[in-house]
Design an enzyme around this catalytic site. Structure first.
Site, PDB file in Angstrom:
ATOM      1  N   GLU A 124     -20.339  41.414  25.389  1.00  0.00           N
ATOM      2  CA  GLU A 124     -20.827  40.935  26.703  1.00  0.00           C
ATOM      3  C   GLU A 124     -22.297  41.202  27.022  1.00  0.00           C
ATOM      4  O   GLU A 124     -22.608  41.669  28.112  1.00  0.00           O
ATOM      5  CB  GLU A 124     -19.964  41.544  27.823  1.00  0.00           C
ATOM      6  CG  GLU A 124     -18.481  41.268  27.659  1.00  0.00           C
ATOM      7  CD  GLU A 124     -17.631  41.856  28.801  1.00  0.00           C
ATOM      8  OE1 GLU A 124     -18.161  42.623  29.604  1.00  0.00           O
ATOM      9  OE2 GLU A 124     -16.438  41.522  28.870  1.00  0.00           O
ATOM     10  N   GLU A 231      -9.002  38.153  23.647  1.00  0.00           N
ATOM     11  CA  GLU A 231      -8.428  38.749  24.865  1.00  0.00           C
ATOM     12  C   GLU A 231      -7.683  37.695  25.678  1.00  0.00           C
ATOM     13  O   GLU A 231      -7.771  37.642  26.906  1.00  0.00           O
ATOM     14  CB  GLU A 231      -9.531  39.398  25.721  1.00  0.00           C
ATOM     15  CG  GLU A 231     -10.409  40.368  24.944  1.00  0.00           C
ATOM     16  CD  GLU A 231     -11.435  41.119  25.792  1.00  0.00           C
ATOM     17  OE1 GLU A 231     -11.349  41.064  27.039  1.00  0.00           O
ATOM     18  OE2 GLU A 231     -12.321  41.767  25.210  1.00  0.00           O
TER      19      GLU A 231
HETATM   20  C1  GLA Z   1     -13.505  42.797  29.142  1.00  0.00           C
HETATM   21  C2  GLA Z   1     -13.485  43.827  28.025  1.00  0.00           C
HETATM   22  C3  GLA Z   1     -12.102  44.362  27.791  1.00  0.00           C
HETATM   23  C4  GLA Z   1     -11.381  44.669  29.079  1.00  0.00           C
HETATM   24  C5  GLA Z   1     -11.393  43.469  29.979  1.00  0.00           C
HETATM   25  C6  GLA Z   1     -10.650  43.774  31.241  1.00  0.00           C
HETATM   26  O1  GLA Z   1     -13.042  41.585  28.748  1.00  0.00           O
HETATM   27  O2  GLA Z   1     -13.961  43.332  26.811  1.00  0.00           O
HETATM   28  O3  GLA Z   1     -12.197  45.519  27.032  1.00  0.00           O
HETATM   29  O4  GLA Z   1     -11.990  45.760  29.715  1.00  0.00           O
HETATM   30  O5  GLA Z   1     -12.742  43.164  30.258  1.00  0.00           O
HETATM   31  O6  GLA Z   1      -9.486  44.485  31.009  1.00  0.00           O
END
Ligand code: GLA
Length: 324
Positions: A124, A231
């Protein structure tokens, strides 16, 4: 169902490897630590490493013959405060920060060598809005943009066999997609060891569109890297929807979710040559970070399995797809 296409993973934590053990072992062949391998979890104080919980998750993967992704080495969140400061609380200089980063990456990626096949090295760093490429952070303020390349180099030194990923969210949004592409292309042009892009895929019932997902996959794949969904979850609510009245999802919502998941997995199967893994950010609706986020006290139902771990309509739709 997808064993010939890509790995199917789930984010886990010390509670869910117990409460969801059977479900995980049966349907998933990869795990990611939800929080236990983040900087603040592993090195809360300088030189003091706490590997106990991370080790338990790694042992769970081994016990069940699952692969494991590492998450995450460099991030602006869930990093320990000491990392950026000297003993007096002033910002450290660039060399000190990079030295600390190197030592953390070598220790962590070195420890799990052989057990973790892929790392989210940098998480990020792209700015969501505006023309700026990189998000403001202590990493950027102190070390400048080169902290990104250094992180990949240190990770590659620590574990030359691990596949190294850049990972981000809103990855299918055209503006952010182009910035992610620009960053990764510049890393490749500099000869930085990067092997993949992680599409976080925190999506919802209404967006992003399948067309935007496809365009993002096409663009990232044009760099010649492997792609992973890292994710995945499908929230029942638009990001700015603040309704809190529901105690269970309506039949319409479950149907819409099933259609969305079907469309998504159809698309992913089309790209099975570049997509090597699809990891959900959880496994079943009894545990998700989306309970309470972004709306406090609100439940959400983002997965293929319900709170009792029973397959939802979305699961059956995907299963039908896999049979074709
Ligand atoms: C981001 C992070 C994850 C997690 C999510 C929320 O996507 O990469 O590790 O913290 O936020 O759970």
């Amino acid at each position: 169902m997808f064993a010939d296409d890509f790995r199917i993973g789930a984010a886990v934590n010390p509670l869910t490897i117990q409460s969801q053990e059977e479900l995980l072992a049966y349907h998933f062949n990869s795990i990611t630590a939800e929080n236990e391998m983040k900087f603040a979890s592993l090195q809360p104080e300088e030189g003091v490493y706490t590997f106990e919980e991370a080790d338990r998750l790694a042992a769970f993967a081994q016990k069940h013959g699952m692969a494991m992704r590492g998450h995450t080495l460099v991030w602006h969140n869930q990093s320990s405060g000491w990392l950026f400061e000297d003993k007096k609380g002033n910002a450290v200089d660039r060399a000190t920060l990079l030295e600390r980063m190197k030592s953390h990456i070598h220790t962590v990626a070195g420890r799990y060598k052989g057990g973790i096949y892929a790392w989210d090295v940098v998480n990020e760093v792209i700015a969501d809005e505006g023309d700026e490429l990189l998000r403001r952070s202590k990493w950027l303020d102190i070390a400048g943009p080169e902290f990104i390349a250094r992180a990949f180099e240190y990770a590659h030194e620590a574990d030359p066999d691990a596949a190294l990923f850049y990972n981000d969210y809103n990855e299918s949004n055209p503006g952010k997609r182009d910035k992610i592409y620009t960053l990764v292309k510049s890393l490749l042009d500099q000869g930085v060891p990067i092997h993949g892009i992680g599409l976080q895929a925190h999506w919802n019932l209404y967006g992003p569109s399948l067309d935007d997902m496809r365009a993002a996959i096409d663009k990232y794949a044009s760099l010649g890297l492997q792609l992973q969904l890292t994710e995945l979850d499908l929230s029942m609510f638009r990001f700015d929807d603040e309704r809190t009245d529901l105690t269970e999802p309506s039949a319409e919502m479950l149907e819409l979710q099933a259609e969305r998941y079907e469309g998504i997995f159809k698309l992913l199967k089309e790209y099975r040559d570049v997509i090597t893994s699809v990891t959900f950010w959880g496994a079943a609706d009894d545990y998700t970070w989306l309970n309470d986020f972004p709306v406090r006290g609100r439940k959400n139902w983002p997965f293929l399995f319900d709170e009792q771990h029973r397959p939802k309509p979305a699961f059956h739709r995907i299963a039908a797809l896999a049979r074709h």
